[in-house]
Design a protein around this motif. Structure first.
Motif, PDB file in Angstrom:
ATOM      1  N   PRO A  88       4.022  30.429 -32.821  1.00 51.60           N
ATOM      2  CA  PRO A  88       4.400  30.548 -34.233  1.00 51.60           C
ATOM      3  C   PRO A  88       5.819  31.107 -34.355  1.00 51.60           C
ATOM      4  CG  PRO A  88       2.322  31.678 -33.768  1.00 51.60           C
ATOM      5  CD  PRO A  88       2.896  31.291 -32.453  1.00 51.60           C
ATOM      6  N   GLU A  89       6.480  30.735 -35.423  1.00 49.21           N
ATOM      7  CA  GLU A  89       7.857  31.171 -35.592  1.00 49.21           C
ATOM      8  C   GLU A  89       8.022  31.918 -36.920  1.00 49.21           C
ATOM      9  OE1 GLU A  89      10.371  28.382 -33.281  1.00 49.21           O
ATOM     10  OE2 GLU A  89      11.243  28.060 -35.272  1.00 49.21           O
ATOM     11  N   VAL A  90       8.901  32.915 -36.936  1.00 48.56           N
ATOM     12  CA  VAL A  90       9.279  33.554 -38.197  1.00 48.56           C
ATOM     13  C   VAL A  90      10.798  33.538 -38.275  1.00 48.56           C
ATOM     14  CG1 VAL A  90       7.260  35.065 -38.255  1.00 48.56           C
ATOM     15  CG2 VAL A  90       9.352  35.908 -37.224  1.00 48.56           C
ATOM     16  N   CYS A  91      11.339  33.381 -39.476  1.00 53.40           N
ATOM     17  CA  CYS A  91      12.796  33.351 -39.576  1.00 53.40           C
ATOM     18  C   CYS A  91      13.291  34.296 -40.653  1.00 53.40           C
ATOM     19  CB  CYS A  91      13.281  31.927 -39.830  1.00 53.40           C
ATOM     20  SG  CYS A  91      12.951  31.340 -41.486  1.00 53.40           S
ATOM     21  N   PHE A  92      14.569  34.622 -40.555  1.00 51.52           N
ATOM     22  CA  PHE A  92      15.205  35.548 -41.496  1.00 51.52           C
ATOM     23  C   PHE A  92      16.350  34.818 -42.192  1.00 51.52           C
ATOM     24  CE2 PHE A  92      13.367  39.683 -40.281  1.00 51.52           C
ATOM     25  CZ  PHE A  92      12.592  39.252 -39.219  1.00 51.52           C
ATOM     26  N   ILE A  93      16.256  34.705 -43.494  1.00 49.06           N
ATOM     27  CA  ILE A  93      17.356  34.059 -44.219  1.00 49.06           C
ATOM     28  C   ILE A  93      17.903  35.020 -45.281  1.00 49.06           C
ATOM     29  CG2 ILE A  93      16.450  31.714 -43.871  1.00 49.06           C
ATOM     30  CD1 ILE A  93      15.584  31.709 -46.804  1.00 49.06           C
ATOM     31  N   GLY A  94      19.098  34.710 -45.769  1.00 45.19           N
ATOM     32  CA  GLY A  94      19.706  35.559 -46.785  1.00 45.19           C
ATOM     33  C   GLY A  94      21.193  35.285 -46.848  1.00 45.19           C
ATOM     34  N   ARG A  95      21.854  35.891 -47.843  1.00 41.64           N
ATOM     35  CA  ARG A  95      23.296  35.683 -47.991  1.00 41.64           C
ATOM     36  C   ARG A  95      24.030  36.192 -46.753  1.00 41.64           C
ATOM     37  NH1 ARG A  95      26.250  38.132 -52.035  1.00 41.64           N
ATOM     38  NH2 ARG A  95      24.815  39.881 -52.008  1.00 41.64           N
ATOM     39  N   SER A  96      25.210  35.658 -46.518  1.00 43.90           N
ATOM     40  CA  SER A  96      25.966  36.164 -45.375  1.00 43.90           C
ATOM     41  C   SER A  96      26.251  37.648 -45.613  1.00 43.90           C
ATOM     42  CB  SER A  96      27.270  35.375 -45.186  1.00 43.90           C
ATOM     43  OG  SER A  96      27.888  35.166 -46.429  1.00 43.90           O
ATOM     44  N   ASN A  97      26.139  38.418 -44.563  1.00 36.82           N
ATOM     45  CA  ASN A  97      26.401  39.856 -44.601  1.00 36.82           C
ATOM     46  C   ASN A  97      25.264  40.716 -45.199  1.00 36.82           C
ATOM     47  OD1 ASN A  97      28.519  42.342 -45.673  1.00 36.82           O
ATOM     48  ND2 ASN A  97      28.778  41.422 -43.681  1.00 36.82           N
ATOM     49  N   VAL A  98      24.133  40.099 -45.524  1.00 37.65           N
ATOM     50  CA  VAL A  98      23.058  40.876 -46.155  1.00 37.65           C
ATOM     51  C   VAL A  98      22.374  41.813 -45.157  1.00 37.65           C
ATOM     52  CG1 VAL A  98      21.204  39.156 -45.830  1.00 37.65           C
ATOM     53  CG2 VAL A  98      21.124  40.673 -47.799  1.00 37.65           C
ATOM     54  N   GLY A  99      22.480  41.485 -43.860  1.00 38.32           N
ATOM     55  CA  GLY A  99      21.881  42.359 -42.848  1.00 38.32           C
ATOM     56  C   GLY A  99      20.762  41.715 -42.040  1.00 38.32           C
ATOM     57  N   LYS A 100      20.787  40.385 -41.925  1.00 33.96           N
ATOM     58  CA  LYS A 100      19.724  39.694 -41.165  1.00 33.96           C
ATOM     59  C   LYS A 100      19.764  40.092 -39.695  1.00 33.96           C
ATOM     60  CE  LYS A 100      21.598  35.802 -42.488  1.00 33.96           C
ATOM     61  NZ  LYS A 100      22.607  36.346 -43.419  1.00 33.96           N
ATOM     62  N   SER A 101      20.958  39.925 -39.105  1.00 26.39           N
ATOM     63  CA  SER A 101      21.059  40.210 -37.669  1.00 26.39           C
ATOM     64  C   SER A 101      20.818  41.690 -37.404  1.00 26.39           C
ATOM     65  CB  SER A 101      22.435  39.789 -37.140  1.00 26.39           C
ATOM     66  OG  SER A 101      22.671  38.425 -37.439  1.00 26.39           O
ATOM     67  N   SER A 102      21.258  42.557 -38.324  1.00 20.60           N
ATOM     68  CA  SER A 102      21.045  43.998 -38.118  1.00 20.60           C
ATOM     69  C   SER A 102      19.557  44.322 -38.117  1.00 20.60           C
ATOM     70  CB  SER A 102      21.712  44.801 -39.233  1.00 20.60           C
ATOM     71  OG  SER A 102      23.072  44.531 -39.283  1.00 20.60           O
ATOM     72  N   LEU A 103      18.819  43.691 -38.986  1.00 21.11           N
ATOM     73  CA  LEU A 103      17.376  43.953 -39.036  1.00 21.11           C
ATOM     74  C   LEU A 103      16.714  43.476 -37.746  1.00 21.11           C
ATOM     75  CD1 LEU A 103      14.854  44.897 -40.464  1.00 21.11           C
ATOM     76  CD2 LEU A 103      14.799  42.769 -41.751  1.00 21.11           C
ATOM     77  N   ILE A 104      17.129  42.313 -37.285  1.00 22.00           N
ATOM     78  CA  ILE A 104      16.547  41.798 -36.046  1.00 22.00           C
ATOM     79  C   ILE A 104      16.930  42.708 -34.877  1.00 22.00           C
ATOM     80  CG2 ILE A 104      16.614  39.853 -34.416  1.00 22.00           C
ATOM     81  CD1 ILE A 104      16.892  38.032 -36.914  1.00 22.00           C
ATOM     82  N   VAL A 135       9.428  36.699 -28.559  1.00 22.10           N
ATOM     83  CA  VAL A 135       8.799  38.025 -28.602  1.00 22.10           C
ATOM     84  C   VAL A 135       7.471  37.919 -27.862  1.00 22.10           C
ATOM     85  CG1 VAL A 135       7.969  39.896 -30.088  1.00 22.10           C
ATOM     86  CG2 VAL A 135       9.880  38.468 -30.837  1.00 22.10           C
ATOM     87  N   GLY A 136       7.531  38.216 -26.573  1.00 20.95           N
ATOM     88  CA  GLY A 136       6.339  38.123 -25.723  1.00 20.95           C
ATOM     89  C   GLY A 136       5.687  36.760 -25.861  1.00 20.95           C
ATOM     90  N   LYS A 137       4.360  36.797 -25.804  1.00 22.44           N
ATOM     91  CA  LYS A 137       3.664  35.522 -25.962  1.00 22.44           C
ATOM     92  C   LYS A 137       3.243  35.341 -27.422  1.00 22.44           C
ATOM     93  CE  LYS A 137      -0.869  37.434 -24.499  1.00 22.44           C
ATOM     94  NZ  LYS A 137      -0.589  38.826 -24.672  1.00 22.44           N
ATOM     95  N   TYR A 138       3.752  36.202 -28.281  1.00 19.78           N
ATOM     96  CA  TYR A 138       3.236  36.225 -29.645  1.00 19.78           C
ATOM     97  C   TYR A 138       3.919  35.254 -30.593  1.00 19.78           C
ATOM     98  CZ  TYR A 138       1.301  40.371 -27.615  1.00 19.78           C
ATOM     99  OH  TYR A 138       0.655  41.219 -26.778  1.00 19.78           O
ATOM    100  N   PHE A 139       5.236  35.372 -30.677  1.00 19.61           N
ATOM    101  CA  PHE A 139       5.935  34.473 -31.592  1.00 19.61           C
ATOM    102  C   PHE A 139       7.419  34.385 -31.269  1.00 19.61           C
ATOM    103  CE2 PHE A 139       5.178  38.568 -33.646  1.00 19.61           C
ATOM    104  CZ  PHE A 139       6.466  39.003 -33.923  1.00 19.61           C
ATOM    105  N   THR A 140       8.088  33.491 -31.958  1.00 22.48           N
ATOM    106  CA  THR A 140       9.536  33.352 -31.823  1.00 22.48           C
ATOM    107  C   THR A 140      10.161  33.834 -33.131  1.00 22.48           C
ATOM    108  OG1 THR A 140       9.119  31.345 -30.562  1.00 22.48           O
ATOM    109  CG2 THR A 140      11.382  31.740 -31.246  1.00 22.48           C
TER     110      THR A 140
END
Ligand SMILES: Nc1nc2c(ncn2[C@@H]2O[C@H](COP(=O)(O)OP(=O)(O)OP(=O)(O)O)[C@@H](O)[C@H]2O)c(=O)[nH]1
Ligand SMILES: [Mg+2]
Length: 364
Positions: free
Chosen positions: A111-127, A156-161
Motif C-alpha cells: 500500500p502507498e501513502v502520499c503527501f501533497i501540498g503547496r510548495s514550501n508547505v513542509g511535506k518533505s520536512s514532515l517525512i 517503510v519496512g514491509k508495511y507500506f511505501t
C-alpha cells in the motif's frame, strides 16, 4: 486531563514490551516515550494532544458540531506505530527511487501513502521527521519553494511505501499536472493522501484545486496543518475552526479530523537534541500530534481488524467497505482488505455509522 490519562497508562505500556516488537527496537521506543512522559503536564498535553489544548478555549458544550478529536490513539498504539518507523535489520526503511511520470513509478504492491501540498508547505520536512528513527534515509528540505521535483518513493519496512511529491503553486515543476494528477488518479495501490495546508495562511486557491482533485478522484484524504509553531495560538485557533468548518461542510472524502503538526516546533527541539544531538529533527512522535499521525499511517494500511478496541478510524475503514458493498460510492477501498473479515462486522458498524458519523446519513 489527557496528560493524566497518559500517565495512568504508562505502567501498562512498560509491561507490554515484547508485544510491541522485538528486542532493541521496541525498547528504544520505550525510551523515547519515557522522555515525553517526564515532561510537565501542560507540555505533555500540548505535544500529544494539541487539539485538546485548543478545545480548552471553548465554553464547555458550546460547539457540539466540532469534530476536533475523534481519533484518539492510546500510548500503546503510538508505540506500535512508532516501531514501524524504527529502522532495523528486519525493518528496512529506505529511499527506493524517484519518478517524473507515473509510468516511471516502481511497480510496487505494498500500500502507498502520499503527501501533497503547496510548495514550501513542509511535506518533505514532515517525512523527514517521520523518518527520524531511520536517520540514514535522506529526505531533502529547503527554504526555497519548489525544491522537490519528482515523486520520491520510500519503503517503510514491509508495511507500506511513502511518497514525497513536488509542491503545487509557486515554482511548481512544469510537468506537475502530468506527474501528480495522473499519479493521484491512477495509482492503484494509493491508500491515503495527506494534504498539507500551511496553518499560517490556511486554505489557499491552489489548495482548493488540490482538494477538488481529491474529491473528484474519490481519494480518501487527510488534512494536515503544518508549521503550527509559527502562528499565535489565537490565529491557529481561528484557522483550525475555519478549516474544520470547511472539511465538515464542503468535503466528502476528507477524514473529519485535522492533524496539526510541526516537525520543527521549537518547544520540542530540546528533547530531541538531547537524545540524538546529531539529528536536528524531533523523533516522529515528539512533534505535536505525533500521537495521531503515526497510528493513522499504520492503520490506514492495516487489513486486519483490530477487534472491539479498534480506533474510530478503523471503524471508518470498515464503513468505507460498507459503502462499497452498497455501491453508493466509487471503489475507494478496492484492496485486499475487502477479503478480510470486515464484512462480518458490517451490522455492528453500520449501527455505529448511523449514530456516530456525521456523513452516515449521506451514504445510505
Ligand atoms: N517554522 C517551521 N518551518 C517549517 C516547518 N516545516 C517545514 N518548515 C520549513 O519550511 C521550508 C520548506 O520545507 P519543505 O519541507 O522543504 O517544504 P516542501 O513542502 O517539501 O516544499 P517543496 O518541496 O518545495 O514542495 C523549510 O525551510 C522548512 O525548514 C515547521 O513545522 N515549522
Ligand atoms: Mg519537498
Amino acid at each position: 486531563m489527557a496528560a493524566h490519562r497518559l500517565r495512568q497508562s504508562v505502567g501498562r505500556l512498560f509491561a507490554m514490551g515484547p508485544e510491541l516488537g522485538s528486542g532493541r527496537r521496541a525498547f528504544s521506543a520505550f525510551q523515547a516515550f519515557t522522555e515525553v512522559l517526564r515532561l510537565p503536564s501542560k507540555q505533555l498535553t500540548k505535544l500529544v494532544f494539541p487539539l485538546e489544548e485548543l478545545h480548552e478555549h471553548f465554553v464547555p458544550g458550546s460547539r457540539p458540531d466540532l469534530h476536533l478529536n475523534i481519533f484518539h490513539p492510546s500510548l500503546e498504539d503510538i508505540a506500535r506505530a512508532e516501531s514501524f518507523f524504527t529502522a532495523s535489520a528486519r525493518n528496512r526503511i529506505e529511499y527506493l527511487t524517484s519518478a517524473v511520470r507515473l509510468d516511471h513509478a516502481p511497480d510496487l504492491h505494498r500500500p502507498e501513502v502520499c503527501f501533497i501540498g503547496r510548495s514550501n508547505v513542509g511535506k518533505s520536512s514532515l517525512i523527514k521527521a517521520l523518518f527520524s528513527l531511520a536517520p540514514e534515509v535522506e529526505v531533502r528540505v529547503s527554504k526555497k519553494p519548489g525544491h522537490t521535483k519528482k515523486l520520491n518513493f520510500y519503503k517503510v519496512g514491509k508495511y507500506f511505501t511513502l511518497v514525497d511529491m513536488p509542491g503545487y503553486g509557486y515554482r511548481a515543476p512544469e510537468d506537475f499536472v502530468d506527474m501528480v494528477e495522473t499519479y493521484l488518479k491512477e495509482r492503484k495501490n494509493l491508500m491515503r493522501t495527506f494534504l498539507l495546508v500551511d496553518s499560517v495562511v490556511g486554505i489557499q486557491k491552489a489548495d482548493n484545486i488540490a482538494i477538488e482533485m481529491c474529491e473528484e478522484f474519490a481519494l480518501p484524504y487527510v488534512m494536515v496543518l503544518t508549521k503550527i509553531d509559527k502562528p499565535s495560538k489565537g490565529h491557529l485557533l481561528k484557522q483550525v475552526l475555519q478549516i474544520q468548518k470547511f472539511v465538515d461542510t464542503k468535503t466528502q472524502g476528507c477524514f473529519p479530523q485535522l492533524f496539526p503538526v510541526s516537525p520543527l516546533g521549537s518547544s520540542v527541539h530540546g528533547i530531541s537534541q538531547a537524545r540524538r544531538p546529531e539529528w536536528p529533527f524531533p523523533s516522529p512522535w515528539i512533534f505535536p500530534n505525533h500521537g495521531s499521525i503515526l497510528p493513522l499511517l499504520h492503520w490506514q494500511v492495516d487489513s486486519q481488524p483490530l477487534g472491539h478496541q479498534g480506533s474510530p478510524f478503523n471503524l471508518h475503514i470498515r464503513i468505507k467497505l460498507h459503502i462499497i458493498k452498497y455501491g453508493s460510492k466509487s471503489n475507494w477501498w478496492e484492496t485486499k482488505s475487502l477479503k478480510s473479515p470486515f464484512p462480518l462486522m458490517l451490522d455492528y458498524h453500520s449501527l455505529f455509522f448511523i449514530t456516530s458519523s456525521r456523513k452516515g446519513h449521506k451514504c445510505y
